[in-house]
Motif scaffolding. Structure first.
Motif, PDB file in Angstrom:
ATOM      1  N   VAL A 120       0.802  -1.249  -0.065  1.00  0.00           N
ATOM      2  CA  VAL A 120       0.221   0.001   0.062  1.00  0.00           C
ATOM      3  C   VAL A 120       0.685   1.244  -0.083  1.00  0.00           C
ATOM      4  O   VAL A 120       1.267   1.803   0.927  1.00  0.00           O
ATOM      5  CB  VAL A 120      -1.114   0.018   1.212  1.00  0.00           C
ATOM      6  N   PRO A 121       1.118   1.770  -1.335  1.00  0.00           N
ATOM      7  CA  PRO A 121       1.812   2.997  -1.034  1.00  0.00           C
ATOM      8  C   PRO A 121       0.831   4.158  -0.606  1.00  0.00           C
ATOM      9  O   PRO A 121      -0.326   4.382  -1.138  1.00  0.00           O
ATOM     10  CB  PRO A 121       1.901   3.449  -2.708  1.00  0.00           C
ATOM     11  N   LEU A 154      -1.862  -2.160  -4.176  1.00  0.00           N
ATOM     12  CA  LEU A 154      -3.281  -1.457  -4.175  1.00  0.00           C
ATOM     13  C   LEU A 154      -3.177  -0.139  -4.851  1.00  0.00           C
ATOM     14  O   LEU A 154      -2.139   0.544  -5.231  1.00  0.00           O
ATOM     15  CB  LEU A 154      -3.327  -0.910  -2.566  1.00  0.00           C
ATOM     16  N   PRO A 155      -4.075  -0.104  -6.057  1.00  0.00           N
ATOM     17  CA  PRO A 155      -4.070   1.051  -6.735  1.00  0.00           C
ATOM     18  C   PRO A 155      -4.141   2.527  -6.055  1.00  0.00           C
ATOM     19  O   PRO A 155      -4.806   2.537  -5.135  1.00  0.00           O
ATOM     20  CB  PRO A 155      -5.381   0.951  -7.784  1.00  0.00           C
ATOM     21  N   ALA A 156      -3.930   3.532  -6.934  1.00  0.00           N
ATOM     22  CA  ALA A 156      -4.163   4.875  -6.342  1.00  0.00           C
ATOM     23  C   ALA A 156      -5.430   5.008  -6.112  1.00  0.00           C
ATOM     24  O   ALA A 156      -6.436   4.657  -6.812  1.00  0.00           O
ATOM     25  CB  ALA A 156      -3.538   5.768  -7.291  1.00  0.00           C
ATOM     26  N   PHE A 157      -6.050   5.688  -5.082  1.00  0.00           N
ATOM     27  CA  PHE A 157      -7.410   5.648  -4.555  1.00  0.00           C
ATOM     28  C   PHE A 157      -7.952   7.093  -4.238  1.00  0.00           C
ATOM     29  O   PHE A 157      -8.951   7.347  -3.892  1.00  0.00           O
ATOM     30  CB  PHE A 157      -7.446   5.179  -3.048  1.00  0.00           C
ATOM     31  N   TYR A 158      -7.384   8.020  -5.368  1.00  0.00           N
ATOM     32  CA  TYR A 158      -7.884   9.459  -5.352  1.00  0.00           C
ATOM     33  C   TYR A 158      -9.422   9.729  -5.583  1.00  0.00           C
ATOM     34  O   TYR A 158      -9.982  10.503  -5.329  1.00  0.00           O
ATOM     35  CB  TYR A 158      -7.127  10.220  -6.326  1.00  0.00           C
ATOM     36  N   LYS A 159     -10.052   8.757  -6.451  1.00  0.00           N
ATOM     37  CA  LYS A 159     -11.385   8.790  -6.413  1.00  0.00           C
ATOM     38  C   LYS A 159     -12.118   7.709  -5.980  1.00  0.00           C
ATOM     39  O   LYS A 159     -13.486   7.545  -6.250  1.00  0.00           O
ATOM     40  CB  LYS A 159     -11.588   8.917  -8.092  1.00  0.00           C
ATOM     41  N   ASN A 160     -11.769   6.843  -4.930  1.00  0.00           N
ATOM     42  CA  ASN A 160     -12.516   5.890  -4.290  1.00  0.00           C
ATOM     43  C   ASN A 160     -13.402   6.674  -3.621  1.00  0.00           C
ATOM     44  O   ASN A 160     -13.538   7.485  -2.825  1.00  0.00           O
ATOM     45  CB  ASN A 160     -11.658   4.860  -3.678  1.00  0.00           C
ATOM     46  N   VAL A 325      -8.553   4.837   9.216  1.00  0.00           N
ATOM     47  CA  VAL A 325      -8.016   3.577   9.716  1.00  0.00           C
ATOM     48  C   VAL A 325      -9.114   2.531   9.559  1.00  0.00           C
ATOM     49  O   VAL A 325      -8.809   1.564   8.723  1.00  0.00           O
ATOM     50  CB  VAL A 325      -7.793   3.645  11.170  1.00  0.00           C
ATOM     51  N   SER A 326     -10.450   2.766   9.810  1.00  0.00           N
ATOM     52  CA  SER A 326     -11.479   1.879   9.426  1.00  0.00           C
ATOM     53  C   SER A 326     -11.364   1.507   7.854  1.00  0.00           C
ATOM     54  O   SER A 326     -11.771   0.542   7.413  1.00  0.00           O
ATOM     55  CB  SER A 326     -12.816   2.200   9.923  1.00  0.00           C
ATOM     56  N   LEU A 327     -11.476   2.377   7.001  1.00  0.00           N
ATOM     57  CA  LEU A 327     -11.668   2.224   5.741  1.00  0.00           C
ATOM     58  C   LEU A 327     -10.241   1.586   5.129  1.00  0.00           C
ATOM     59  O   LEU A 327     -10.464   0.455   4.508  1.00  0.00           O
ATOM     60  CB  LEU A 327     -11.618   3.496   4.880  1.00  0.00           C
ATOM     61  N   MET A 328      -9.142   1.921   5.772  1.00  0.00           N
ATOM     62  CA  MET A 328      -7.823   0.875   5.355  1.00  0.00           C
ATOM     63  C   MET A 328      -8.148  -0.623   5.826  1.00  0.00           C
ATOM     64  O   MET A 328      -7.884  -1.566   5.161  1.00  0.00           O
ATOM     65  CB  MET A 328      -6.595   1.352   6.059  1.00  0.00           C
ATOM     66  N   ALA A 329      -8.522  -0.777   7.062  1.00  0.00           N
ATOM     67  CA  ALA A 329      -8.704  -2.040   7.657  1.00  0.00           C
ATOM     68  C   ALA A 329      -9.600  -2.753   6.660  1.00  0.00           C
ATOM     69  O   ALA A 329      -9.553  -4.132   6.417  1.00  0.00           O
ATOM     70  CB  ALA A 329      -9.310  -2.095   9.144  1.00  0.00           C
ATOM     71  N   GLN A 330     -10.713  -2.009   6.188  1.00  0.00           N
ATOM     72  CA  GLN A 330     -11.921  -2.774   5.317  1.00  0.00           C
ATOM     73  C   GLN A 330     -11.029  -3.246   3.858  1.00  0.00           C
ATOM     74  O   GLN A 330     -11.449  -4.320   3.575  1.00  0.00           O
ATOM     75  CB  GLN A 330     -12.987  -1.758   5.167  1.00  0.00           C
ATOM     76  N   TRP A 331     -10.517  -2.447   3.519  1.00  0.00           N
ATOM     77  CA  TRP A 331      -9.681  -2.700   2.272  1.00  0.00           C
ATOM     78  C   TRP A 331      -8.826  -3.873   2.222  1.00  0.00           C
ATOM     79  O   TRP A 331      -8.871  -4.878   1.457  1.00  0.00           O
ATOM     80  CB  TRP A 331      -8.803  -1.613   1.864  1.00  0.00           C
ATOM     81  N   ILE A 332      -8.139  -3.894   3.395  1.00  0.00           N
ATOM     82  CA  ILE A 332      -7.317  -4.944   3.808  1.00  0.00           C
ATOM     83  C   ILE A 332      -8.013  -6.344   3.777  1.00  0.00           C
ATOM     84  O   ILE A 332      -7.852  -7.407   3.398  1.00  0.00           O
ATOM     85  CB  ILE A 332      -6.364  -4.728   5.174  1.00  0.00           C
ATOM     86  N   GLU A 333      -9.055  -6.101   4.807  1.00  0.00           N
ATOM     87  CA  GLU A 333      -9.961  -7.556   4.918  1.00  0.00           C
ATOM     88  C   GLU A 333     -10.646  -7.983   3.565  1.00  0.00           C
ATOM     89  O   GLU A 333     -10.723  -9.201   3.346  1.00  0.00           O
ATOM     90  CB  GLU A 333     -11.270  -7.086   6.116  1.00  0.00           C
ATOM     91  N   THR A 334     -10.836  -7.125   2.711  1.00  0.00           N
ATOM     92  CA  THR A 334     -11.472  -7.566   1.440  1.00  0.00           C
ATOM     93  C   THR A 334     -10.643  -8.148   0.620  1.00  0.00           C
ATOM     94  O   THR A 334     -10.941  -9.241   0.050  1.00  0.00           O
ATOM     95  CB  THR A 334     -12.226  -6.381   0.564  1.00  0.00           C
ATOM     96  N   TRP A 335      -9.348  -7.765   0.613  1.00  0.00           N
ATOM     97  CA  TRP A 335      -8.233  -8.332  -0.056  1.00  0.00           C
ATOM     98  C   TRP A 335      -7.758  -9.687   0.763  1.00  0.00           C
ATOM     99  O   TRP A 335      -7.624 -10.495  -0.144  1.00  0.00           O
ATOM    100  CB  TRP A 335      -7.200  -7.506  -0.107  1.00  0.00           C
ATOM    101  N   GLU A 336      -8.006  -9.564   1.774  1.00  0.00           N
ATOM    102  CA  GLU A 336      -7.396 -10.932   2.565  1.00  0.00           C
ATOM    103  C   GLU A 336      -8.365 -12.120   2.189  1.00  0.00           C
ATOM    104  O   GLU A 336      -8.108 -13.038   2.017  1.00  0.00           O
ATOM    105  CB  GLU A 336      -7.414 -10.725   4.172  1.00  0.00           C
ATOM    106  N   LYS A 337      -9.736 -11.802   2.231  1.00  0.00           N
ATOM    107  CA  LYS A 337     -10.887 -12.904   2.127  1.00  0.00           C
ATOM    108  C   LYS A 337     -11.040 -12.811   0.802  1.00  0.00           C
ATOM    109  O   LYS A 337     -11.231 -14.312   0.564  1.00  0.00           O
ATOM    110  CB  LYS A 337     -12.090 -12.208   2.766  1.00  0.00           C
ATOM    111  N   VAL A 340      -9.744  -9.299  -3.556  1.00  0.00           N
ATOM    112  CA  VAL A 340     -10.427  -8.032  -4.221  1.00  0.00           C
ATOM    113  C   VAL A 340      -9.941  -6.664  -3.696  1.00  0.00           C
ATOM    114  O   VAL A 340      -9.871  -6.584  -2.576  1.00  0.00           O
ATOM    115  CB  VAL A 340     -12.022  -8.117  -4.367  1.00  0.00           C
ATOM    116  N   LEU A 341      -9.256  -5.778  -4.730  1.00  0.00           N
ATOM    117  CA  LEU A 341      -8.953  -4.452  -4.227  1.00  0.00           C
ATOM    118  C   LEU A 341     -10.030  -3.531  -4.319  1.00  0.00           C
ATOM    119  O   LEU A 341     -10.868  -3.521  -5.287  1.00  0.00           O
ATOM    120  CB  LEU A 341      -7.695  -4.103  -5.118  1.00  0.00           C
ATOM    121  N   PRO A 342      -9.904  -2.426  -3.473  1.00  0.00           N
ATOM    122  CA  PRO A 342     -11.064  -1.597  -3.801  1.00  0.00           C
ATOM    123  C   PRO A 342     -11.099  -0.955  -5.116  1.00  0.00           C
ATOM    124  O   PRO A 342      -9.970  -0.789  -5.865  1.00  0.00           O
ATOM    125  CB  PRO A 342     -10.478  -0.271  -2.766  1.00  0.00           C
ATOM    126  N   HIS A 343     -12.405  -0.715  -5.612  1.00  0.00           N
ATOM    127  CA  HIS A 343     -12.520   0.017  -6.824  1.00  0.00           C
ATOM    128  C   HIS A 343     -11.871   1.280  -6.848  1.00  0.00           C
ATOM    129  O   HIS A 343     -12.076   2.071  -5.777  1.00  0.00           O
ATOM    130  CB  HIS A 343     -14.085   0.051  -7.299  1.00  0.00           C
TER     131      HIS A 343
END
Length: 344
Positions: A120-121, A154-160, A325-337, A340-343
């Motif tokens: 995650v850059p 993780l892709p750049a998340f500027y428009k997530n 923090v919660s958003l990052m944790a959510q991205w991590i959880e989705t990838w782990e399970k 899938v990376l965030p759109h």
């Protein structure tokens, strides 16, 4: 087993010329930061910049330095610690430059049994000198020392959408008791040629204002487009009038066309045009650092007030904001399970 590597810019070990010099050397000798042939880069960096700059930079760092250390490092560590508490898998923190190396962070993950890493850059936008150099460095280190690791980026998340919401809420919070005439979104500056170099089509990016609004595959790697897009999304999310919001770019080197308009020029222009109450956001960074704390919060305020401004507010970066923090944790959880990376 999966694990996460968060990477930010880095910092000298102390605000002294002795420690600032090797840090600046590593940073400025990066071919994606000063992108000229190595011989020339050597002359510019070691022959010219490093003769005077460490002392000046050390003074700037000492103005913002905290008791616990460099604000960027301390804030990144707090963020990482909070993300760890919400994650089921190991999370390590490394820096692109300085002594908190990517290598040490990957070693830490490997020691915990990790063989698949989400890199995650910690930059919302894609730029050669920030996002790209982190990815390239991490892969180099992996190939040299940890060939068995698998790395996903993780892709750049500027428009997530979720990120825009978190950022907008934090700006709203920062503006709570501040009457403003204008909000300036000041992004880190880069040389115009970086935009052209990162354009896969080699013809789309003309930096004329229209190309950023014309759909193109080039937008995936166009920093300028991504800064304008993010500003527009935040403006819409916060329901701000168009004329009260603008974009500028800070920190440039002389003798080279960098992205315009320049932040310091804008400070003067606003004050002279009667925009006397200015709020400044620095959304190119997720954590406050030398550029936001010294250049914008201190120097920027001084420039604006000198030019006739009346009130000035720098709105902090997300830092270790709980929603972020919660958003990052959510991205991590989705990838782990699900892998899938965030759109984006």
């Amino acid at each position: 087993m999966k694990g996460v590597l968060l990477v930010n810019l880095g910092s000298p070990d102390s605000p002294t010329p002795k420690d600032v010099k090797p840090y600046l050397d590593e940073f400025l000798m990066d071919e994606r930061v000063i992108d000229v042939p190595k011989v020339l880069r050597n002359i510019i960096v070691r022959g010219i910049i490093l003769q005077t700059r460490p002392k000046k930079s050390a003074e700037a760092y000492s103005k913002i330095w905290w008791e616990e250390g460099s604000p960027l490092i301390v804030l990144s560590e707090r963020f990482t610690e909070k993300v760890r508490q919400q994650s089921q898998i190991p999370v390590a923190l490394g820096m692109r430059y300085g002594s908190m190396t990517i290598k040490n962070a990957l070693q830490e993950l490997k020691n915990k049994g990790v063989d698949e890493v989400l890199l995650v850059p910690l930059y919302p936008h894609y730029a050669m000198s920030s996002y790209e150099t982190v990815v390239v460095k991490a892969l180099e280190v992996k190939d040299a020392f940890f060939p068995e690791l698998k790395i996903t980026t993780l892709p750049a998340f500027y428009k997530n959408t979720d990120y825009i919401r978190v950022l907008s809420d934090s700006i709203k919070e920062g503006l709570k008791d501040f009457e403003y005439d204008h909000i300036l979104f000041s992004y880190h500056g880069i040389p115009e040629r970086h935009i052209r170099k990162s354009d896969p089509t080699k013809f789309h990016c003309k930096i004329d204002g229209s190309c950023c609004h014309t759909n193109s595959v080039a937008h995936h790697t166009c920093y300028r487009h991504q800064c304008y897009k993010m500003t527009e999304l935040v403006r819409t999310q916060m329901n701000l009038p168009e004329e009260k919001v603008s974009v500028s770019f800070q920190s440039r080197l002389p003798n080279d066309p960098w992205l315009k308009p320049y932040t310091d020029f804008e400070f003067e222009r606003f004050a002279k045009e009667g925009k006397k109450k200015l709020a400044v956001v620095t959304p190119a960074f997720v954590a406050d650092c030398l550029e936001t704390l010294e250049e914008i919060a201190m120097e920027g305020k001084h420039q604006f007030m000198e030019a006739g401004g009346e009130s000035y507010k720098h709105i902090p970066c997300l830092n270790d904001n709980d929603a972020w923090v919660s958003l990052m944790a959510q991205w991590i959880e989705t990838w782990e399970k699900d892998g899938v990376l965030p759109h984006h």
